[in-house]
Design an enzyme around this catalytic site. Sequence first.
Site, PDB file in Angstrom:
ATOM      1  N   HIS A   1      37.185  44.498  48.207  1.00 45.53           N
ATOM      2  CA  HIS A   1      37.914  43.270  48.527  1.00 45.53           C
ATOM      3  C   HIS A   1      38.355  43.202  49.985  1.00 45.53           C
ATOM      4  O   HIS A   1      38.088  42.230  50.697  1.00 45.53           O
ATOM      5  CB  HIS A   1      39.147  43.132  47.623  1.00 45.53           C
TER       6      HIS A   1
ATOM      7  N   ASP B   1      31.626  40.269  44.035  1.00 48.43           N
ATOM      8  CA  ASP B   1      33.006  40.580  44.386  1.00 48.43           C
ATOM      9  C   ASP B   1      33.774  39.289  44.132  1.00 48.43           C
ATOM     10  O   ASP B   1      33.614  38.317  44.875  1.00 48.43           O
ATOM     11  CB  ASP B   1      33.136  41.013  45.850  1.00 48.43           C
ATOM     12  N   HIS B   2      34.581  39.263  43.061  1.00 48.92           N
ATOM     13  CA  HIS B   2      35.154  37.982  42.643  1.00 48.92           C
ATOM     14  C   HIS B   2      36.053  37.363  43.706  1.00 48.92           C
ATOM     15  O   HIS B   2      36.300  36.163  43.687  1.00 48.92           O
ATOM     16  CB  HIS B   2      35.901  38.117  41.308  1.00 48.92           C
TER      17      HIS B   2
END
Length: 489
Positions: free
Chosen positions: A239, A176-177
């Site tokens: 996110h 998950d960047h």
Amino acid sequence: MSQATPASLLTIFGATGDLARRMLLPSLYSLQAEHLLPDGMRILGTARSELDREGFSNLVAASIAERIPAAERSDEALRGLLERLDYCAAGADDDASMQALAGRVDALRNGDVLYHMSTAPRFYGPACQALAANGVAGPGTRVMLEKPIGKDLASAIAINDSVAMAFDEERIFRTDHYLGKEGVQNLIALRFGNSLFEPLWSARHIEQVQITVGETVGVEGRGDYYDDSGALRDMLQNHLLQLLCLVAMEPPARFEPTAVRNEKIKVLRSLRPIDRGNVGTESVIGQYTAGASEGRVVPGYAEELGRASRTETFVALRAHVDNWRWSGVPFYLRTGKRLPSRSTEIYIQFRKVPYSIFGGPADTDMRPNGLLIKLQPEERIELDLMSKTPGLDRAGLRLSQVALDLDFHEEFLNSRKRIAYERLYLDAIEGNGTLFVRRDETEAAWQWVDAIADGWRDAGMLPKPYPAGTWGPGASVSLVDRLGHGWRE
């Protein structure tokens, strides 16, 4: 778990795709420029595109020229990166090409191998199993998977099962960047590196928490993907829930993968279900219509898509973490497209003082303290405090809210703003999974989100329209207003 050694080979699936050109290749360039990549590590690109090594090198050079500011470009760094490159065209469903790719991996590796699946999730399982079938997925190899892992719990389980046939869980790095962003990591430092906040970090002192991820863009050519996903699956499931976990989790024993992930899964399992019984009161969905965004007239979602749709481009939830630390504290989650500003922020509002000693005008001026953690577009932390308004106070003492402001651009002026993938690549290359997502986290998040989507379908809830350039449907204001709160805007 056996101790990983730095990868000798990074193999990127989907190496000619949009994510690679925008994020992955520029990140590798920056790591090369700072001499942070392991000596001798090779980078093997693979995709369906029929390129040779020179063609791939030209694509990489063009990506660097487009994405890296001129002041940060160096001929020496670019040459160093290009010297690491190789390319082999392959498709996960083409046995002969995967066999050829495995042969290239064997020829280039000189130790551990990191595979990065920057492709559509439906290819994760077939690609991993093909690697295993060709003998290049055993000990000393690991794999990065891009989100989303599926589109619901059932598909997530299917993908995870398929990948697990080739790689042990300890060798799977789900990305998950957002977890690679400097501001997100600083949230961990803020909570657990300061004695000031942790004693106050509970329902006893905190009134509410708001997490907002706002985007000014529309679907931008991703209409078919987005229409199958929507704001709930595209943004909130990963996110926003990851940010909620970092805010709400208990202090881990150590800053290492197992300890951090164990605390995050406890939060996800403590989330009160939002389902058919309460989805109408705990959630709001919307879809943007034509309006004004960033000074220009923009079409509505249906116009961009080219057809009518029931997909939500905005979602707001009132969530509760049912445990001792957070009982009774609402967590308001909000994300959407075509909102007034691009921003990711966490706002913690503390409880009001139990009694005002001032009386008169000061009582009207009194505001609760708040802690604002902004993650993008700029990273900053603000602590809102009450202060005396300057003056002689002949009509009674007045108070004003002032902010103690830590601006990271000022404080760390000489530090370059990094792409999230720089951190994630380094950690994955070195085998450190702290900032990656474990299987049980992914599936617990999908289980919670699936109940919400099921509740919407059962109730026949349709997205409420909101003009582009506004903060979503008016009903989202009512969602927080019911408990006497208001969105921070």
